[in-house]
Design an enzyme around this catalytic site. Structure first.
Site, PDB file in Angstrom:
ATOM      1  N   HIS A 104       1.002  -0.363  -1.652  1.00 47.96           N
ATOM      2  CA  HIS A 104      -0.443  -0.410  -1.421  1.00 47.96           C
ATOM      3  C   HIS A 104      -0.771  -0.089   0.041  1.00 47.96           C
ATOM      4  CE1 HIS A 104      -4.400  -2.931  -1.861  1.00 47.96           C
ATOM      5  NE2 HIS A 104      -4.627  -1.638  -1.767  1.00 47.96           N
ATOM      6  N   GLU A 107      -0.163   3.548   0.483  1.00 44.11           N
ATOM      7  CA  GLU A 107      -1.264   4.347  -0.086  1.00 44.11           C
ATOM      8  C   GLU A 107      -2.408   4.462   0.923  1.00 44.11           C
ATOM      9  OE1 GLU A 107      -5.215   3.439  -1.871  1.00 44.11           O
ATOM     10  OE2 GLU A 107      -3.753   2.341  -3.107  1.00 44.11           O
ATOM     11  N   HIS A 108      -2.708   3.364   1.628  1.00 41.21           N
ATOM     12  CA  HIS A 108      -3.758   3.402   2.656  1.00 41.21           C
ATOM     13  C   HIS A 108      -3.324   4.216   3.877  1.00 41.21           C
ATOM     14  CE1 HIS A 108      -6.842   0.204   1.535  1.00 41.21           C
ATOM     15  NE2 HIS A 108      -6.008   0.198   0.530  1.00 41.21           N
ATOM     16  N   GLU A 180      -4.268  -0.784   8.799  1.00 40.91           N
ATOM     17  CA  GLU A 180      -4.421  -0.768   7.344  1.00 40.91           C
ATOM     18  C   GLU A 180      -3.701  -1.945   6.676  1.00 40.91           C
ATOM     19  OE1 GLU A 180      -6.306   1.090   5.492  1.00 40.91           O
ATOM     20  OE2 GLU A 180      -6.902   2.638   6.920  1.00 40.91           O
ATOM     21  N   GLU A 205      -8.377  -7.032   1.672  1.00 41.78           N
ATOM     22  CA  GLU A 205      -8.686  -6.584   0.302  1.00 41.78           C
ATOM     23  C   GLU A 205      -8.035  -7.521  -0.713  1.00 41.78           C
ATOM     24  OE1 GLU A 205      -7.697  -2.988  -2.858  1.00 41.78           O
ATOM     25  OE2 GLU A 205      -7.351  -2.599  -0.741  1.00 41.78           O
TER      26      GLU A 205
END
Length: 1036
Positions: A104, A107-108, A180, A205
């Site tokens: 994750h 991905e960012h 991130e 998040e």
């Protein structure tokens, strides 16, 4: 963006219906794309790729071409279809072995700059340099997917270049990882005396994601049912484990997972395949050699006896009964999803077991009165290598856990004994037929998501798309063995030892305990720091801040120009005729694939004010309580057998010329195969003339489900609730919108669900029916093929003739009603027989907008902030300037302030059709500071510190939304609902093109500054000492 398993997974094609936006596929044009693709031969060599298979898939109007890359072994699937909304995606199998969230965070971080495009955040910058119809990235449990779509060929090449460079050659800078992923930073980065805290986009998040109890439950369910390998961890990252991830581990994960040999490329639409292959080979794949990736997921070892677990979660402040907040489910491990036919069968079986009021588990569990709704992740879940089926209840008392388990076991026994009625199986197969014919605008995206999991584990994606042959095989199996499905139930449910019972109960101290663990982890980290470490952290914090504040050069990125935007709107041919003498019906001939889409809009003008809050509930249950001679079960059966669904929703529609004028009504929508049109219209006649409101027990069930769904939806839609509340006192329509869809409605449903005697609510429904279900103030619309229109006209005429009319004319409740014709085009095309649509709008000449500030206390560790400003209506030339300004403020100021510096997951500005300008943030660690950022954004806009390039980018971004594809089923809706003609849309388009620097600064100064227009504010989130002390805030 992190994707935990499917939320509520019903129906075999749930992922193929592609959301609510739909796409315009001209079915009466030749299928050139499909024919072109059929020319390829197995063994053909094209730009470093070899064709392995060419297959026609007529049921989905496409041709599939499978290829592999000669040097790297990369796999490629092209689906050629006569659809202009072309899509690309690249997918990597990512199988983490811990919960640090490495896939994750990666991905960012790959989207933060690459070899060819080293500027910061090219992904967000491309949103404003492109006419994309979709751009995003998803981290699932075992793959990461990067999709985009666009209708413009040059744009496709631009985006493809950026996506290829980002995924294969990212910079992966340490500073980007810190920003991130996670970092230690002073609360105020410029003051080393403030305490050190955890910050980071993914960290925040995931903290936000786990305020959602359904997510907590789904995540544990997968972790505990599949404990042997990658599914035992949280791919998105556990906020308490994310701070264990290092920059080195991130780079290592990229090197081993983001390689062409571990990649699957997908393209869809009518652009040339050769061009895609050439670009992908030249810009990325030619630089790699084949490796053997060790990313495969081994089969889960089956258990020899069932297991059970208990977990806890945060309390639900909207629970209808504080003593009933427990969730329990029973889940079974199923076979590998790459066995396509078995997966298809089990998916259908799952729908038969849980879908709709005639299903065995609905009758046994939902109607038991023990809980409020099915447990999260109910049904078939095919997102992991081995699928699973789960069923249970939420909103139960803890003492009823065993009762629910017993009901599940007993229901399985009964299904093995009795099987399913033929009618229910037919209804389900009918649903699949409809979903194959229905055109959605995001069909490419739906397809890439649909095949992702199966293809990820080396299943055959083409076989998965050949629904026709799977349906035929399914019918054959049933014919040969009438007990086919019962035997599956016995095999996979009754005799299956790999069975998990998971229960979750609320703990009032849940968030406190989470905070406590986080604090201890933080202390551990801080205590191990040397003086030098602390100095470095302070300096890095300053470096990050200064980098965020620096003007950024994005000139390395490709971009479309404003001149690439189509200058005119496409014309939509409409006809309006009167049915039964007086009811206007809009006909729009479209290539609908043999489907008919019917809508009716009925005014609420005569409805007494005290009944208005109950309209959403009335709409929700109207098609679910029975009608005429049908009880609710028979009605559900008929709706499933004869239609693609019948929905009823309240609407508050703005007037394009006046802020204080609006239309209030209810929209009835349905779709069907043309052969079933008479049956569908007959169902509507019965629902209008003879709805049943007697079934008290069933009504209670529907009320509890509605209240539960509203409550569960708050973590995902908090910013929308905040914005609705903030705009409530700015226009006369605002109050009604809050009543229908805001926190007021959530609270009302909670109260109704708590009532021991629900009869007083049911008694209101016949009164609402009297005002709503007649043709006094009604208009209809139909989208169908030209060949269907004469039959459609007859059926609509019959429907309208069957409806009642009021004996005496009812007076509107609000005296000020304005009659307004829907604008027709100058050629007069929608005026057939002199008919036209007359909208009856409500206006309030005495209305005075006022400021209101509301803080809803919710037990989440994050905030949702909304500030709304009353500006101008759609037809005012300043509306176009404010529309561009909202995009400009988002891209050039708010994104940096709220997401990059503030750490919120999202934030920005938008202007609605109704003239409300909204500033918002989503899953935000701040609240008061965010409101200050909103103020700074307005000052920035007034100062005019933006360039012509910035304005052009904002225009591209706005036009990509304005020109988003519209499905055949939705063409003409702007005219039908809002009264907008093509001419008005063209005038607005020209105003958008004409927006200039001067117009933007003038609009900012005229509307957005303090004291210029009325503002409203709202926050959903945890207690806040500053707000509590401020008497200007209302705390709810």
């Amino acid at each position: 963006m992190w994707r935990s398993g499917g939320r509520r997974s019903l129906g075999v094609l749930r992922r193929l219906s592609g959301g609510s936006a739909h796409h315009d596929v001209q079915r009466w044009r030749s299928d050139q794309a499909c024919e072109r693709a059929l020319q390829y031969k197995v063994g053909d060599k094209i730009h470093g790729f070899t064709v392995n298979q060419v297959t026609s898939v007529p049921e989905l109007f496409l041709t599939a071409v499978k290829l592999s890359h000669d040097n790297t072994g990369a796999r490629y699937l092209h689906l050629a279809r006569e659809d202009a909304n072309n899509l690309f995606s690249v997918q990597f199998r990512t199988t983490p072995m811990d919960s640090t969230g490495v896939p994750h965070v990666l991905e960012h971080t790959v989207l933060c700059g690459s070899e060819k495009y080293p500027c910061r955040d090219p992904f967000f910058k491309m949103l404003n340099r492109s006419l994309s119809t979709f751009m995003n990235a998803f981290t699932a449990s075992d793959y990461t997917l990067y999709p985009f779509s666009t209708q413009n060929p040059k744009d496709f090449q631009n985006l493809l270049s950026v996506y290829l460079d980002a995924t294969f050659f990212p910079c992966l800078r340490e500073l980007d990882f810190w920003y991130e992923g996670w970092r230690l930073e002073h609360e105020n980065p410029s003051d080393p005396q403030t305490p050190l805290i955890f910050k980071g986009v993914v960290f925040n998040e995931m903290k936000g994601a786990f305020t959602d109890n359904e997510r907590i439950f789904s995540q544990h369910l997968q972790n505990k049912l599949l404990p042997d390998h990658t599914y035992s961890v949280i791919s998105g990252g556990d906020p308490l484990c994310i701070p264990e991830l290092t920059w080195e581990q991130l780079k290592q994960f990229h090197a081993t997972h983001y390689h062409p040999s571990n990649a699957r490329f997908f393209t869809y639409g009518n652009f040339q395949l050769e061009q895609h292959l050439k670009q992908i080979h030249e810009e990325a794949l030619s630089r790699f050699q084949k490796i053997e990736p060790s990313t495969s997921v081994p089969a889960q070892k089956p258990w020899d006896k069932p297991r059970e677990f208990q977990i806890t979660c945060g309390p639900d402040s909207f629970a209808t009964d504080a003593t009933k907040q427990t969730t329990v489910s029973v889940s079974f491990l199923l076979p590998d999803i790459t066995d396509t036919f078995e997966a298809f069968t089990l998916n259908l079986l799952s729908s038969l077991l849980i879908s709709g009021p005639n299903s065995p588990f609905y009758k046994a569990l939902i109607e038991s009165g023990l809980g409020t709704d099915f447990s999260p992740d109910v049904g078939y879940n095919g997102y992991t290598r081995e699928a699973y089926f789960s069923v249970g209840l939420q909103g139960i008392a803890e003492k009823d856990i065993q009762t629910v388990r017993d009901i599940v076991d007993r229901t399985i026994e009964e299904v093995i004994e009795n099987g399913f009625e033929d009618n229910r199986i037919e209804a389900l197969l009918h649903k699949i037929e409809i979903q194959m014919k229905h055109q959605s605008t995001s069909f490419g995206l739906a397809l890439t998501s649909y095949i992702a999991s199966c293809w990820n584990h080396d299943g055959d994606p083409v076989e998965l798309l050949q629904m026709g042959s799977q349906l035929a095989k399914f019918r054959q199996c049933l014919k040969e063995n009438p007990k086919f499905l019962q035997e599956k139930v016995k095999q996979y449910f009754k005799d299956n030892q790999h069975k998990l019972t998971l229960s979750m109960k609320p703990d009032d101290k849940y968030y406190e305990k989470q905070t406590q663990i986080e604090t201890e982890k933080l202390q551990q980290k801080v205590n191990s720091l040397t003086v030098k470490d602390k100095q470095q952290i302070y300096e890095k914090g300053l470096e990050l801040r200064s980098q965020q504040s620096k003007p950024q050069d994005a000139s390395c990125l490709p971009a479309l120009k404003v001149s690439d935007i189509e200058p005119t709107v496409p014309v939509t041919e409409l006809e309006v005729a009167c049915a039964a003498g007086e009811i206007p019906v809009q006909y729009c001939a479209q290539p609908t694939n043999g489907m008919v889409y019917f809508r009716a809009f009925s005014s609420l003008n005569t409805l007494p004010e005290e009944l208005k809050p109950y309209v959403p509930l009335f709409c929700n249950v109207l098609t679910k309580m029975g009608c005429g001679i049908l009880d609710y079960r028979e009605q559900a059966q008929q709706i499933e057998l004869k239609t693609g669904g019948m929905t009823v929703s309240p609407y508050v529609l703005p007037d394009e010329a006046h802020l204080d004028t609006y239309e209030q009504g209810v929209l009835f929508s349905s779709l069907c195969l043309d052969r079933n049109l008479p049956d569908m219209m007959h169902l509507w006649s019965e629902i209008f003339n003879n709805p049943c409101f007697e079934e008290e027990e069933h009504f209670k069930v529907l009320v509890k489900m509605t209240a539960q769904e509203l409550s569960n939806g708050i973590p995902d839609s908090g910013h929308l609730y905040a914005s609705l509340r903030a705009s409530r006192t700015l226009t006369p329509a605002g109050d009604l919108q809050e009543t229908f869809g805001g926190m007021d409605q959530v609270r009302l449903m909670k109260r109704i669900a708590e009532m021991t005697d629900i009869k007083p609510i049911l008694r209101k429904f016949p009164r609402i029916k009297k005002h709503l279900l007649n043709c006094d103030n009604m208009r209809c619309s139909v989208n169908a093929t030209p060949q269907q229109m004469s039959q459609v006209e007859k059926e609509v005429e019959n429907f309208i003739r069957s409806l009642g009319r009021s004996r005496k004319e009812r007076k509107p409740v609000r005296p000020h009603v304005v009659e307004k014709p829907a604008h027709n085009s100058s050629a007069g095309s929608p005026q057939v027989n002199g008919s036209q649509i007359i909208r009856k709008l409500v206006t309030d000449p005495t209305f005075k907008p006022c400021q209101m500030k509301t803080h809803f206390l919710l037990p989440f560790p994050v905030n949702y902030v909304g500030e709304c400003i009353r500006t101008v209506p759609y037809s005012d030339p300043d509306h176009a300037s404010l529309k561009i300004l909202a995009r400009l403020m988002t891209a050039k100021f708010l994104h940096t302030e709220i997401r990059e510096k503030g750490g919120a997951y999202g934030g920005g500005a938008k202007l609605s059709h109704n003239g409300i300008f909204t500033l918002y943030s989503y899953r935000d660690p701040n609240s008061i500071e965010t409101l200050r950022s909103f103020g700074k954004a307005v000052d920035w806009a007034k100062s005019g510190k933006f360039t012509q390039q910035d304005i052009d980018e904002a225009k591209l971004s706005v036009f990509s939304a304005v020109d988003a594809p519209v499905a055949p089923s939705d063409k003409g809706m702007d005219h039908f609902l809002y009264g907008l003609s093509d001419e008005m849309k063209q005038a607005y388009r020209e105003q958008l093109f004409a927006v200039s620097h001067d117009k933007l600064t003038a609009a900012s100064n005229k509307y957005l500054g303090v004291g210029k227009s009325t503002h409203g504010l709202a926050i959903l989130g945890p207690e806040n000492a500053k707000i509590a002390k401020d008497p200007s805030w209302i705390i709810r």
